[in-house]
Design a protein around this motif. Sequence first.
Motif, mmCIF file in Angstrom:
data_model
loop_
_atom_site.group_PDB
_atom_site.id
_atom_site.type_symbol
_atom_site.label_atom_id
_atom_site.label_comp_id
_atom_site.label_asym_id
_atom_site.label_seq_id
_atom_site.Cartn_x
_atom_site.Cartn_y
_atom_site.Cartn_z
ATOM 1 N N LEU A 120 -57.651 2.597 -40.414
ATOM 2 C CA LEU A 120 -58.121 3.827 -39.789
ATOM 3 C C LEU A 120 -59.633 3.914 -39.689
ATOM 4 O O LEU A 120 -60.181 4.269 -38.639
ATOM 5 C CB LEU A 120 -57.593 5.043 -40.559
ATOM 6 N N ASN A 124 -63.721 -1.707 -37.516
ATOM 7 C CA ASN A 124 -62.980 -1.700 -36.254
ATOM 8 C C ASN A 124 -61.711 -0.869 -36.373
ATOM 9 O O ASN A 124 -60.723 -1.133 -35.675
ATOM 10 C CB ASN A 124 -62.626 -3.139 -35.838
ATOM 11 N N GLY A 125 -61.735 0.125 -37.245
ATOM 12 C CA GLY A 125 -60.577 0.977 -37.428
ATOM 13 C C GLY A 125 -60.312 1.861 -36.230
ATOM 14 O O GLY A 125 -61.222 2.163 -35.428
ATOM 15 N N ALA A 126 -59.085 2.288 -36.092
ATOM 16 C CA ALA A 126 -58.688 3.084 -34.924
ATOM 17 C C ALA A 126 -59.481 4.382 -34.843
ATOM 18 O O ALA A 126 -60.027 4.726 -33.791
ATOM 19 C CB ALA A 126 -57.187 3.372 -35.002
ATOM 20 N N ILE A 130 -62.457 5.566 -32.084
ATOM 21 C CA ILE A 130 -62.292 6.794 -31.301
ATOM 22 C C ILE A 130 -63.506 7.699 -31.467
ATOM 23 O O ILE A 130 -64.033 8.247 -30.483
ATOM 24 C CB ILE A 130 -61.001 7.528 -31.724
#
Length: 280
Positions: A120, A124-126, A130
């Motif tokens: 998360l 490079n977490g989601a 975002i």
Amino acid sequence: MSSQRRGKRLGLLCLVPFALFFIAFQIAPLAWVAINSLYTDAGWGVDNFIKAFNSRFYRQAMQYSLEISFWSSLIGILIAILGSYSLRKVPSRLRDFVSAFANMTSNFSGVPLAFAFIILLGFNGALTLILKQAGIIDDFNLYSKTGLIILYTYFQIPLGVLLLYPAFDALREDWRESASLLGASTWDFWRHIGIPVLTPALLGTFVILLANALGAYATVYALTTGNFNVLPIRIAAMVAGDITLDPNMASALAMILVGMMTLVTIVHQWLLKRSYHVSR
């Protein structure tokens, strides 16, 4: 009298297995660590403790452990207060679901929790990507002290909710109604009645969260692979011997950690007694 004596003897006999288990797995290891913390190559003494407190590296480990534990406990208990109070205002089905969910997530730690946060909030977490695309953040380092505070706060919140939720039972609804009839505002009620009644439980929960964070090891190790300087990581590194093998210094650091947690426990017990007398 004879039946009472037989009952007491039977009770003491039932305590023997527990006493043996407690001595073998609690007292004996702690005594072994305490004895080894006083041994050095030069003989017996407190040189390990002197070295620990004179070393900037070890003092940093103590500082980081205390800072991460304090801030994660403070943020966690503030969120837990809002959550526990809100549970009193929602339907029983939703309340039962949230309570069960908090009970489950309070045990979600270690490698699975670290892996979830990497997915998360890693580089490079989601969620990190975002937030970057939305322009909310420029960069975020999960493996820093700030990232660890967020990680620790996650498993502090459900534990805080489970501990604080019953405490709100001490606030009787007729107290609020009586205060309202006497002209007290909502702020007056919380200032003079609600907060004083809840204070022992709030402080007791805070020190439990603090002790919980001080001893955390698996999650921070899985996240940073042992590269972040906190006391549990330093203790494990000297016992495992990945770089240096120094079990005696590890024992001294362990006793320092035990001292911190003992102080927290003493404060907690004092607050529990105070809460009991206040409730009476």
